[in-house]
Enzyme design. Structure first.
Site, mmCIF file in Angstrom:
data_model
loop_
_atom_site.group_PDB
_atom_site.id
_atom_site.type_symbol
_atom_site.label_atom_id
_atom_site.label_comp_id
_atom_site.label_asym_id
_atom_site.label_seq_id
_atom_site.Cartn_x
_atom_site.Cartn_y
_atom_site.Cartn_z
ATOM 1 N N LEU A 1 -12.443 35.016 14.183
ATOM 2 C CA LEU A 1 -12.399 35.688 13.287
ATOM 3 C C LEU A 1 -13.522 36.427 12.845
ATOM 4 C CD1 LEU A 1 -10.502 33.240 11.004
ATOM 5 C CD2 LEU A 1 -10.057 33.758 12.809
ATOM 6 N N ARG A 2 -12.691 38.532 13.186
ATOM 7 C CA ARG A 2 -13.754 39.361 12.321
ATOM 8 C C ARG A 2 -13.271 39.486 11.276
ATOM 9 N NH1 ARG A 2 -12.188 43.212 17.161
ATOM 10 N NH2 ARG A 2 -10.099 41.701 16.734
ATOM 11 N N GLY B 1 -25.383 52.267 16.850
ATOM 12 C CA GLY B 1 -25.888 52.485 16.041
ATOM 13 C C GLY B 1 -26.397 52.661 14.901
ATOM 14 N N LEU C 1 -19.542 48.013 22.076
ATOM 15 C CA LEU C 1 -21.157 49.542 22.758
ATOM 16 C C LEU C 1 -21.367 50.106 22.157
ATOM 17 C CD1 LEU C 1 -20.559 48.446 26.806
ATOM 18 C CD2 LEU C 1 -22.211 47.760 25.828
ATOM 19 N N CYS D 1 -22.841 37.093 10.246
ATOM 20 C CA CYS D 1 -22.175 35.540 11.201
ATOM 21 C C CYS D 1 -23.375 36.196 12.276
ATOM 22 C CB CYS D 1 -20.628 36.226 12.008
ATOM 23 S SG CYS D 1 -19.811 35.591 10.851
HETATM 24 C C1 UGA Z 1 -18.142 38.069 14.262
HETATM 25 C C2 UGA Z 1 -17.419 37.811 15.750
HETATM 26 O O1 UGA Z 1 -17.277 38.922 16.332
HETATM 27 C C3 UGA Z 1 -16.445 36.674 15.480
HETATM 28 O O2 UGA Z 1 -15.575 36.816 16.462
HETATM 29 C C4 UGA Z 1 -16.677 35.952 14.831
HETATM 30 O O3 UGA Z 1 -15.747 34.821 14.841
HETATM 31 C C5 UGA Z 1 -17.856 36.135 13.767
HETATM 32 O O4 UGA Z 1 -18.235 37.403 13.951
HETATM 33 C C6 UGA Z 1 -18.142 34.904 13.053
HETATM 34 O O5 UGA Z 1 -19.187 34.193 13.944
HETATM 35 O O6 UGA Z 1 -17.676 34.334 12.081
HETATM 36 P P1 UGA Z 1 -17.377 40.108 12.179
HETATM 37 O O7 UGA Z 1 -18.881 39.098 11.678
HETATM 38 O O8 UGA Z 1 -16.736 40.292 10.998
HETATM 39 O O9 UGA Z 1 -17.419 38.984 13.375
HETATM 40 O O10 UGA Z 1 -18.216 41.264 12.088
HETATM 41 P P2 UGA Z 1 -17.907 42.284 14.115
HETATM 42 O O11 UGA Z 1 -16.854 43.522 14.306
HETATM 43 O O12 UGA Z 1 -18.660 41.295 14.698
HETATM 44 O O13 UGA Z 1 -19.197 43.303 13.828
HETATM 45 C C7 UGA Z 1 -20.132 42.660 13.371
HETATM 46 C C8 UGA Z 1 -21.406 43.759 13.298
HETATM 47 O O14 UGA Z 1 -21.678 44.644 14.928
HETATM 48 C C9 UGA Z 1 -20.807 44.745 12.213
HETATM 49 O O15 UGA Z 1 -22.444 45.137 11.863
HETATM 50 C C10 UGA Z 1 -20.868 45.928 13.278
HETATM 51 O O16 UGA Z 1 -20.638 47.423 12.328
HETATM 52 C C11 UGA Z 1 -21.600 45.936 14.100
HETATM 53 N N1 UGA Z 1 -21.037 46.074 15.610
HETATM 54 C C12 UGA Z 1 -20.121 46.179 16.401
HETATM 55 C C13 UGA Z 1 -21.871 47.684 16.106
HETATM 56 O O17 UGA Z 1 -22.926 47.668 15.358
HETATM 57 N N2 UGA Z 1 -21.224 48.126 17.766
HETATM 58 C C14 UGA Z 1 -20.180 47.164 17.881
HETATM 59 O O18 UGA Z 1 -20.482 48.245 19.565
HETATM 60 C C15 UGA Z 1 -19.767 46.691 17.185
#
Ligand code: UGA
Length: 470
Positions: free
Chosen positions: A152-153, A272, A269, A279
């Site tokens: 989950l995100r 930032g 990708l 997580c």
């Molecule tokens: C993440 C995973 O995406 C989920 O699949 C997983 O279940 C979850 O951790 C967990 O282990 O519980 P989440 O922490 O909610 O989910 O957030 P993400 O959407 O994955 O983003 C994580 C971080 O990466 C954020 O700070 C976001 O801004 C950053 N990010 C994401 C980037 O800098 N670039 C991107 O292209 C994508």
């Protein structure tokens, strides 16, 4: 089916509400009495799309909250463990909550149960749960331990749960495998997505997810390796963005070019200020510890972590290069949450950058659509909290974009230009095209792209990589 979910944190609460939505009867257990009474009143402690609707639909009917593990275990056939596994100082996951819950479950058994590990845990945890329960069990009831990691995100957790890409079930025998298949059957067979009153599916979702049956150990590794891989993609693109800045290439063009290869894919990708949240930082560190413990060197993970941390300092350097000295400068800040769509500030790059700027004696006026209350608990009154993006921009030497909220990508740029003392926007999330900023008369500093400066404002920015338009 009757399901117990132990832990009403992010994963537990979403899982409990979604199981109820899928037609199961759910008891969600927590030992935090204040949280429980709030939940029983229908108050939700987190900002999560559709969760209020699910509570409204099922609270007191198919969804109940309780403080008794024993009552929940005895009433249910499947018990999901969804308690926290916070990081220890050495990066390992602290499994003491999982162990305590496993003991209590063992003492409560009144017949065969399937114990499902849903918290993110290192490989071998299901083995340990099994051992601890066997040692603790007084009655002769049978049980199986299954690993069923979640993907989950935050912000889209409900639809991620109801319309997943895949469901991973790590079970070591047929009986427990079948029980898990039955629990997830409404999503696996597509019957949930055919319901008229379903929570709407996101665009591009699969109507029928892949059900992946594995051993428990493989399932545990799938979770850690998935998060580490996604974190690696982010660090990779950030490292490429840094190269782009040196050679005057555009990371947004490069990203599109790379992502169009289906073997690579365009998701995760976005360059930032690096990844944050509860997580990725924790799980990459925990996975690195697991690898070390089993004698496998995995230096790639060290680099993923290092690049991520440097990304924040690079951003800070951009602020300094734009404004020269920082002491006494007034900065508008858009975003406190670790990403858009959530009020979560855990390991938020935005909070870390703000703390660094405060330590340099900047005066910060910050806005976030959801995370201001939580940020106030951490940042206290070291920053001022304002009502919207425009108030943040008012009279500022620069406007900083630190979280990718959708609202932040739709600002009235001409108005922002009129409010800023100096026309500088420093965007850590690449939310804008450089041309849109230029047209509004703003100097736009972003990640992995050179800076376009309106000629009239060039004296307000000291920028080593600026591109002259003359
Ligand atoms: C993440 C995973 O995406 C989920 O699949 C997983 O279940 C979850 O951790 C967990 O282990 O519980 P989440 O922490 O909610 O989910 O957030 P993400 O959407 O994955 O983003 C994580 C971080 O990466 C954020 O700070 C976001 O801004 C950053 N990010 C994401 C980037 O800098 N670039 C991107 O292209 C994508």
């Amino acid at each position: 089916m009757k399901i117990a979910v132990i832990g009403s944190g992010y994963v537990g609460l979403v899982a409990a509400a979604c199981f109820a939505e899928m037609g199961h009867s759910v008891i969600c257990v927590d030992n935090d009495e204040r949280k429980l009474s709030a939940l029983q009143r229908g108050e939700i402690p987190i900002h999560e799309l559709y969760l209020p609707e699910l509570l409204e639909r099922h609270l007191g009917r198919r969804l109940h909250f309780s403080n008794s593990i024993k009552d929940a275990v005895q009433a249910c056939s499947a018990v999901f463990i969804a308690v926290g596994t916070p990081p220890l100082e050495n990066g390992e996951a602290d499994l003491s909550f999982v162990e305590a819950v496993a003991r209590e479950i063992a003492l409560s058994l009144n017949g065969y149960k399937v114990i499902v590990e849903k918290s993110t845990v290192p490989v071998y945890t299901s083995d340990w749960i099994r051992r601890v329960m066997k040692r603790t069990c007084t009655a002769g009831s049978g049980f199986d331990v299954v690993s069923n990691p979640e993907f989950l995100r935050e912000g889209t957790a409900v639809t991620d749960f109801l319309y997943p890409d895949r469901i991973v079930v790590g079970a070591d025998n047929q009986r427990s495998r079948e029980l898990l298949r039955e629990i997830y059957s409404p999503t696996i067979d597509g019957s949930y997505s055919a319901q008229a009153d379903r929570i709407p599916e996101p665009t591009n979702s699969q109507t029928k997810p892949k059900l992946i049956m594995t051993s428990a150990k493989s399932a545990e590794l799938i979770k850690h390796a998935s998060n580490a891989f996604l974190a690696m993609k982010i660090s990779f693109i950030n490292a490429v963005a840094n190269v782009c800045e040196q050679v005057d290439a555009d990371i947004e063009e490069v990203r599109k070019g790379i992502g169009a290869d289906r073997r690579i894919g365009s998701a995760f990708l976005n360059a930032g200020i690096g990844y944050g949240g509860s997580c990725f930082p924790k799980d990459v560190a925990a996975f690195r510890s697991v690898a070390q413990q089993v004698g496998c060197s995995f230096p790639l993970l060290d680099d993923v972590i290092k690049i991520n941390s440097e990304q924040r300092h690079r951003f800070l350097r951009k602020v300094r290069e734009t404004l020269w000295t920082l002491k006494g400068k007034r900065l508008g800040v858009l975003g406190l949450a670790f990403k858009g769509g959530t009020d979560d500030i855990r390991e938020s790059p935005a909070i870390e950058i703000i703390k660094l700027l405060v330590s340099e004696h900047c005066s910060i006026r910050a806005y976030d659509p959801a995370a201001m209350d939580r940020a106030r608990e951490v940042l206290k009154e070291s920053v001022s909290y304002v009502a919207d993006c425009y108030e943040a921009a008012e009279g500022a030497d620069a406007l900083l974009v630190l979280t990718d909220w959708e609202d932040f990508s739709q600002l009235d740029l001409k108005r922002i230009r009129g409010l800023l003392k100096y026309p500088n926007v420093i965007d850590g999330r690449n939310l804008y095209s450089r041309e849109a900023m230029l047209n509004a008369g703003l100097t736009y500093i972003s990640v992995g792209r050179s800076t376009l400066k309106p000629i009239a404002s060039s004296e307000h920015a000291v920028d080593a990589i600026s591109v002259s338009l003359e």
